[in-house]
Design a protein around this motif. Structure first.
Motif, PDB file in Angstrom:
ATOM      1  N   ARG A 128      56.513  21.888  11.732  1.00 23.57           N
ATOM      2  CA  ARG A 128      57.305  22.496  10.649  1.00 23.57           C
ATOM      3  C   ARG A 128      56.977  21.795   9.332  1.00 23.57           C
ATOM      4  N   GLN A 129      56.827  22.582   8.290  1.00 21.99           N
ATOM      5  CA  GLN A 129      56.440  22.038   6.988  1.00 21.99           C
ATOM      6  C   GLN A 129      57.382  20.949   6.475  1.00 21.99           C
ATOM      7  N   PRO A 130      58.712  21.100   6.552  1.00 19.59           N
ATOM      8  CA  PRO A 130      59.571  20.014   6.052  1.00 19.59           C
ATOM      9  C   PRO A 130      59.355  18.693   6.797  1.00 19.59           C
ATOM     10  N   LEU A 131      59.075  18.765   8.090  1.00 20.44           N
ATOM     11  CA  LEU A 131      58.819  17.537   8.838  1.00 20.44           C
ATOM     12  C   LEU A 131      57.477  16.926   8.438  1.00 20.44           C
ATOM     13  N   HIS A 132      56.466  17.762   8.231  1.00 17.53           N
ATOM     14  CA  HIS A 132      55.167  17.247   7.772  1.00 17.53           C
ATOM     15  C   HIS A 132      55.322  16.522   6.442  1.00 17.53           C
ATOM     16  N   LYS A 133      56.043  17.137   5.531  1.00 17.95           N
ATOM     17  CA  LYS A 133      56.251  16.534   4.214  1.00 17.95           C
ATOM     18  C   LYS A 133      57.011  15.210   4.335  1.00 17.95           C
ATOM     19  N   PHE A 134      58.050  15.190   5.154  1.00 15.21           N
ATOM     20  CA  PHE A 134      58.853  13.983   5.336  1.00 15.21           C
ATOM     21  C   PHE A 134      58.007  12.825   5.863  1.00 15.21           C
ATOM     22  N   TYR A 135      57.257  13.071   6.936  1.00 16.75           N
ATOM     23  CA  TYR A 135      56.502  11.968   7.532  1.00 16.75           C
ATOM     24  C   TYR A 135      55.343  11.523   6.647  1.00 16.75           C
ATOM     25  N   THR A 136      54.601  12.455   6.062  1.00 13.57           N
ATOM     26  CA  THR A 136      53.482  12.034   5.218  1.00 13.57           C
ATOM     27  C   THR A 136      53.975  11.315   3.961  1.00 13.57           C
ATOM     28  N   SER A 137      55.101  11.728   3.412  1.00 12.46           N
ATOM     29  CA  SER A 137      55.622  11.044   2.224  1.00 12.46           C
ATOM     30  C   SER A 137      56.181   9.665   2.552  1.00 12.46           C
ATOM     31  N   ASN A 138      56.318   9.366   3.837  1.00 11.56           N
ATOM     32  CA  ASN A 138      56.805   8.054   4.263  1.00 11.56           C
ATOM     33  C   ASN A 138      55.728   7.229   4.961  1.00 11.56           C
ATOM     34  N   GLY A 139      54.465   7.511   4.627  1.00 11.45           N
ATOM     35  CA  GLY A 139      53.368   6.662   5.072  1.00 11.45           C
ATOM     36  C   GLY A 139      52.755   6.999   6.416  1.00 11.45           C
ATOM     37  N   PHE A 140      53.138   8.092   7.029  1.00 10.74           N
ATOM     38  CA  PHE A 140      52.552   8.497   8.300  1.00 10.74           C
ATOM     39  C   PHE A 140      51.343   9.381   8.062  1.00 10.74           C
ATOM     40  N   LYS A 141      50.356   9.233   8.904  1.00 10.44           N
ATOM     41  CA  LYS A 141      49.139  10.055   8.845  1.00 10.44           C
ATOM     42  C   LYS A 141      49.136  11.006  10.028  1.00 10.44           C
ATOM     43  N   LEU A 142      48.784  12.245   9.735  1.00 16.75           N
ATOM     44  CA  LEU A 142      48.661  13.241  10.789  1.00 16.75           C
ATOM     45  C   LEU A 142      47.470  12.893  11.662  1.00 16.75           C
ATOM     46  N   VAL A 143      47.703  12.800  12.965  1.00 14.26           N
ATOM     47  CA  VAL A 143      46.622  12.545  13.922  1.00 14.26           C
ATOM     48  C   VAL A 143      46.029  13.872  14.373  1.00 14.26           C
ATOM     49  N   ASP A 144      46.897  14.775  14.849  1.00 16.14           N
ATOM     50  CA  ASP A 144      46.435  16.075  15.305  1.00 16.14           C
ATOM     51  C   ASP A 144      47.610  16.984  15.614  1.00 16.14           C
ATOM     52  N   PHE A 145      47.270  18.229  15.911  1.00 16.42           N
ATOM     53  CA  PHE A 145      48.231  19.209  16.406  1.00 16.42           C
ATOM     54  C   PHE A 145      47.859  19.480  17.844  1.00 16.42           C
ATOM     55  N   LYS A 146      48.861  19.572  18.718  1.00 14.40           N
ATOM     56  CA  LYS A 146      48.595  19.815  20.130  1.00 14.40           C
ATOM     57  C   LYS A 146      49.633  20.748  20.717  1.00 14.40           C
ATOM     58  N   LYS A 147      49.186  21.493  21.691  1.00 13.86           N
ATOM     59  CA  LYS A 147      50.109  22.258  22.532  1.00 13.86           C
ATOM     60  C   LYS A 147      50.309  21.389  23.764  1.00 13.86           C
ATOM     61  N   ILE A 148      51.535  20.892  23.931  1.00 15.92           N
ATOM     62  CA  ILE A 148      51.846  20.015  25.060  1.00 15.92           C
ATOM     63  C   ILE A 148      52.990  20.659  25.822  1.00 15.92           C
ATOM     64  N   GLY A 149      52.694  21.142  27.019  1.00 13.70           N
ATOM     65  CA  GLY A 149      53.692  21.903  27.754  1.00 13.70           C
ATOM     66  C   GLY A 149      54.033  23.135  26.946  1.00 13.70           C
ATOM     67  N   LYS A 150      55.301  23.351  26.698  1.00 12.25           N
ATOM     68  CA  LYS A 150      55.720  24.499  25.893  1.00 12.25           C
ATOM     69  C   LYS A 150      55.890  24.150  24.418  1.00 12.25           C
TER      70      LYS A 150
END
Length: 160
Positions: A128-150
């Motif tokens: 979700r875009q708000p979560l992406h913005k929250f984590y990246t603005s707090n120093g987290f780097k996106l590793v990847d997107f995955k389908k894990i189970g459902k």
């Protein structure tokens, strides 16, 4: 603001109540995330240990929670080193939104991980875009997107 480790069995109920508040709010927004069974006391006990539950407090008020684990074979099966703390269900009560508590919570978690000798904090979140913005603005780097189970998840990491 403090990060308080859970020690009493009755705290499962407090965690479930906070998580259910967020479940209800997300459903009302039309963006459901967790199912009620997942955040019930029984659901939480099936996936976590009591010593992995931490509450976020300001003064004497609990405003959120987080589960922190040493391993995460479901969402991070390729990570088997001891230098990571895995974060799950970081959750803040709705009444404090927009006041910087989320960023402060992440800083407390980073400090806690560093005190444990960890190098990394890793987490997964819904795509979700708000979560992406929250984590990246707090120093987290996106590793990847995955389908894990459902689940369609975004996996993030940050140095402590």
């Amino acid at each position: 603001m403090e990060l308080i480790k859970s020690v009493q069995e009755r705290e499962w109920m407090v965690a479930s109540q906070i998580l259910n508040e967020v479940v209800s709010w997300l459903e009302a927004q039309g963006t459901p995330l967790w199912e009620n069974e997942q955040v019930s006391v029984e659901g939480l006990k099936n996936n976590y240990q009591l010593n992995e539950l931490y509450f976020l407090k300001e003064s004497s008020e609990i405003f959120g929670l987080v589960f922190m684990q040493e391993t995460d074979p479901f969402f991070w099966p390729e990570i088997d080193s001891e230098d990571t703390l895995f974060v799950h269900k970081l959750c803040l009560r709705r009444g404090i939104k927009g006041r910087g508590f989320g960023a402060n919570a992440l800083n407390l978690i980073k400090s806690h991980a560093k005190a444990l000798g960890k190098r990394w904090i890793r987490l997964d979140c819904d795509d979700r875009q708000p979560l992406h913005k929250f984590y990246t603005s707090n120093g987290f780097k996106l590793v990847d997107f995955k389908k894990i189970g459902k689940y369609n998840v975004a996996r993030y990491q940050a140095n402590c």
